[in-house]
Design a protein around this motif. Structure first.
Motif, PDB file in Angstrom:
ATOM      1  N   SER A   6       0.803  -1.208   0.000  1.00  0.00           N
ATOM      2  CA  SER A   6       0.000   0.000   0.000  1.00  0.00           C
ATOM      3  C   SER A   6       0.841   1.264   0.000  1.00  0.00           C
ATOM      4  O   SER A   6       0.315   2.340  -0.218  1.00  0.00           O
ATOM      5  CB  SER A   6      -0.918   0.006   1.222  1.00  0.00           C
ATOM      6  OG  SER A   6      -0.161   0.185   2.390  1.00  0.00           O
ATOM      7  N   GLY A   7       2.151   1.149   0.259  1.00  0.00           N
ATOM      8  CA  GLY A   7       3.003   2.320   0.325  1.00  0.00           C
ATOM      9  C   GLY A   7       2.971   2.986   1.682  1.00  0.00           C
ATOM     10  O   GLY A   7       3.532   4.045   1.870  1.00  0.00           O
ATOM     11  N   ALA A   8       2.291   2.389   2.648  1.00  0.00           N
ATOM     12  CA  ALA A   8       2.184   2.951   3.987  1.00  0.00           C
ATOM     13  C   ALA A   8       3.510   2.822   4.719  1.00  0.00           C
ATOM     14  O   ALA A   8       4.410   2.121   4.290  1.00  0.00           O
ATOM     15  CB  ALA A   8       1.085   2.230   4.765  1.00  0.00           C
ATOM     16  N   GLU A   9       3.578   3.502   5.830  1.00  0.00           N
ATOM     17  CA  GLU A   9       4.761   3.390   6.672  1.00  0.00           C
ATOM     18  C   GLU A   9       4.889   1.966   7.190  1.00  0.00           C
ATOM     19  O   GLU A   9       3.901   1.244   7.267  1.00  0.00           O
ATOM     20  CB  GLU A   9       4.659   4.377   7.839  1.00  0.00           C
ATOM     21  CG  GLU A   9       4.793   5.824   7.423  1.00  0.00           C
ATOM     22  CD  GLU A   9       6.115   6.157   6.772  1.00  0.00           C
ATOM     23  OE1 GLU A   9       7.175   5.715   7.260  1.00  0.00           O
ATOM     24  OE2 GLU A   9       6.109   6.857   5.755  1.00  0.00           O
ATOM     25  N   PRO A  10       6.105   1.555   7.578  1.00  0.00           N
ATOM     26  CA  PRO A  10       6.278   0.196   8.123  1.00  0.00           C
ATOM     27  C   PRO A  10       5.290  -0.059   9.251  1.00  0.00           C
ATOM     28  O   PRO A  10       4.997   0.814  10.050  1.00  0.00           O
ATOM     29  CB  PRO A  10       7.720   0.219   8.639  1.00  0.00           C
ATOM     30  CG  PRO A  10       8.395   1.236   7.808  1.00  0.00           C
ATOM     31  CD  PRO A  10       7.349   2.289   7.528  1.00  0.00           C
ATOM     32  N   SER A  34       7.945   2.656 -18.547  1.00  0.00           N
ATOM     33  CA  SER A  34       8.109   4.090 -18.713  1.00  0.00           C
ATOM     34  C   SER A  34       7.084   4.749 -17.797  1.00  0.00           C
ATOM     35  O   SER A  34       5.891   4.738 -18.082  1.00  0.00           O
ATOM     36  CB  SER A  34       7.875   4.471 -20.168  1.00  0.00           C
ATOM     37  OG  SER A  34       8.071   5.850 -20.345  1.00  0.00           O
ATOM     38  N   LEU A  35       7.545   5.261 -16.687  1.00  0.00           N
ATOM     39  CA  LEU A  35       6.663   5.805 -15.664  1.00  0.00           C
ATOM     40  C   LEU A  35       6.738   7.319 -15.631  1.00  0.00           C
ATOM     41  O   LEU A  35       7.767   7.921 -15.972  1.00  0.00           O
ATOM     42  CB  LEU A  35       7.058   5.269 -14.287  1.00  0.00           C
ATOM     43  CG  LEU A  35       7.063   3.759 -14.107  1.00  0.00           C
ATOM     44  CD1 LEU A  35       7.663   3.396 -12.761  1.00  0.00           C
ATOM     45  CD2 LEU A  35       5.662   3.197 -14.239  1.00  0.00           C
ATOM     46  N   GLU A  36       5.660   7.916 -15.185  1.00  0.00           N
ATOM     47  CA  GLU A  36       5.653   9.353 -14.925  1.00  0.00           C
ATOM     48  C   GLU A  36       6.588   9.641 -13.747  1.00  0.00           C
ATOM     49  O   GLU A  36       6.797   8.780 -12.884  1.00  0.00           O
ATOM     50  CB  GLU A  36       4.235   9.828 -14.583  1.00  0.00           C
ATOM     51  CG  GLU A  36       3.242   9.659 -15.700  1.00  0.00           C
ATOM     52  CD  GLU A  36       3.479  10.634 -16.841  1.00  0.00           C
ATOM     53  OE1 GLU A  36       3.922  11.772 -16.574  1.00  0.00           O
ATOM     54  OE2 GLU A  36       3.223  10.253 -17.996  1.00  0.00           O
ATOM     55  N   LEU A  37       7.121  10.832 -13.700  1.00  0.00           N
ATOM     56  CA  LEU A  37       8.048  11.205 -12.633  1.00  0.00           C
ATOM     57  C   LEU A  37       7.421  11.021 -11.259  1.00  0.00           C
ATOM     58  O   LEU A  37       8.055  10.458 -10.356  1.00  0.00           O
ATOM     59  CB  LEU A  37       8.515  12.651 -12.812  1.00  0.00           C
ATOM     60  CG  LEU A  37       9.470  13.178 -11.746  1.00  0.00           C
ATOM     61  CD1 LEU A  37      10.745  12.345 -11.707  1.00  0.00           C
ATOM     62  CD2 LEU A  37       9.786  14.639 -11.987  1.00  0.00           C
ATOM     63  N   ASP A  38       6.194  11.472 -11.079  1.00  0.00           N
ATOM     64  CA  ASP A  38       5.537  11.351  -9.769  1.00  0.00           C
ATOM     65  C   ASP A  38       5.410   9.894  -9.331  1.00  0.00           C
ATOM     66  O   ASP A  38       5.640   9.567  -8.168  1.00  0.00           O
ATOM     67  CB  ASP A  38       4.154  11.993  -9.789  1.00  0.00           C
ATOM     68  CG  ASP A  38       4.213  13.508  -9.823  1.00  0.00           C
ATOM     69  OD1 ASP A  38       5.279  14.073  -9.502  1.00  0.00           O
ATOM     70  OD2 ASP A  38       3.189  14.134 -10.165  1.00  0.00           O
ATOM     71  N   LEU A  41       8.879   8.529  -8.375  1.00  0.00           N
ATOM     72  CA  LEU A  41       9.287   9.025  -7.057  1.00  0.00           C
ATOM     73  C   LEU A  41       8.527   8.330  -5.935  1.00  0.00           C
ATOM     74  O   LEU A  41       9.102   7.985  -4.906  1.00  0.00           O
ATOM     75  CB  LEU A  41       9.085  10.536  -6.962  1.00  0.00           C
ATOM     76  CG  LEU A  41      10.101  11.376  -7.730  1.00  0.00           C
ATOM     77  CD1 LEU A  41       9.696  12.845  -7.708  1.00  0.00           C
ATOM     78  CD2 LEU A  41      11.494  11.199  -7.175  1.00  0.00           C
ATOM     79  N   ALA A  42       7.219   8.110  -6.135  1.00  0.00           N
ATOM     80  CA  ALA A  42       6.418   7.426  -5.111  1.00  0.00           C
ATOM     81  C   ALA A  42       6.924   5.998  -4.914  1.00  0.00           C
ATOM     82  O   ALA A  42       7.048   5.530  -3.780  1.00  0.00           O
ATOM     83  CB  ALA A  42       4.946   7.428  -5.503  1.00  0.00           C
ATOM     84  N   LEU A  43       7.244   5.304  -6.010  1.00  0.00           N
ATOM     85  CA  LEU A  43       7.780   3.950  -5.900  1.00  0.00           C
ATOM     86  C   LEU A  43       9.143   3.956  -5.227  1.00  0.00           C
ATOM     87  O   LEU A  43       9.440   3.090  -4.401  1.00  0.00           O
ATOM     88  CB  LEU A  43       7.865   3.293  -7.283  1.00  0.00           C
ATOM     89  CG  LEU A  43       6.543   2.872  -7.901  1.00  0.00           C
ATOM     90  CD1 LEU A  43       6.740   2.471  -9.362  1.00  0.00           C
ATOM     91  CD2 LEU A  43       5.923   1.733  -7.106  1.00  0.00           C
TER      92      LEU A  43
END
Length: 85
Positions: A6-10, A34-38, A41-43
């Protein structure tokens, strides 16, 4: 989607193995798409959080092993694994 995905904190329910699996997915996406910059960065940020979680998990395991191998004299009995293992 698991907590690690989910991208949440540990979180306490993350596992080391799940973190490594998700890190592999992130690397594959960043290298292969080929990903967008945003999104890149999130990944990347998620990957850094997962890496820090994995490192702290390994450090905790190392400390537990040292405690188990404490020789009772203030030292540790650290032995290398046999190479044929």
């Amino acid at each position: 989607m698991t907590t690690a995905q989910s991208g949440a904190e540990p979180h306490a329910d993350w596992t080391f193995e799940a973190a490594l699996d998700r890190l592999g997915e992130i690397v594959g996406r960043i290298e292969g798409e080929s990903l967008e910059l945003d999104e890149s960065l999130a990944l990347f940020e998620e990957g850094v959080r997962l890496l820090r979680f994995a490192e702290s998990t390994l450090e905790g395991a190392d400390e537990r092993i040292r405690q188990l191998l404490d020789d009772g004299l203030g030292g540790h009995r650290l032995e290398d694994f046999p190479e044929d293992a």
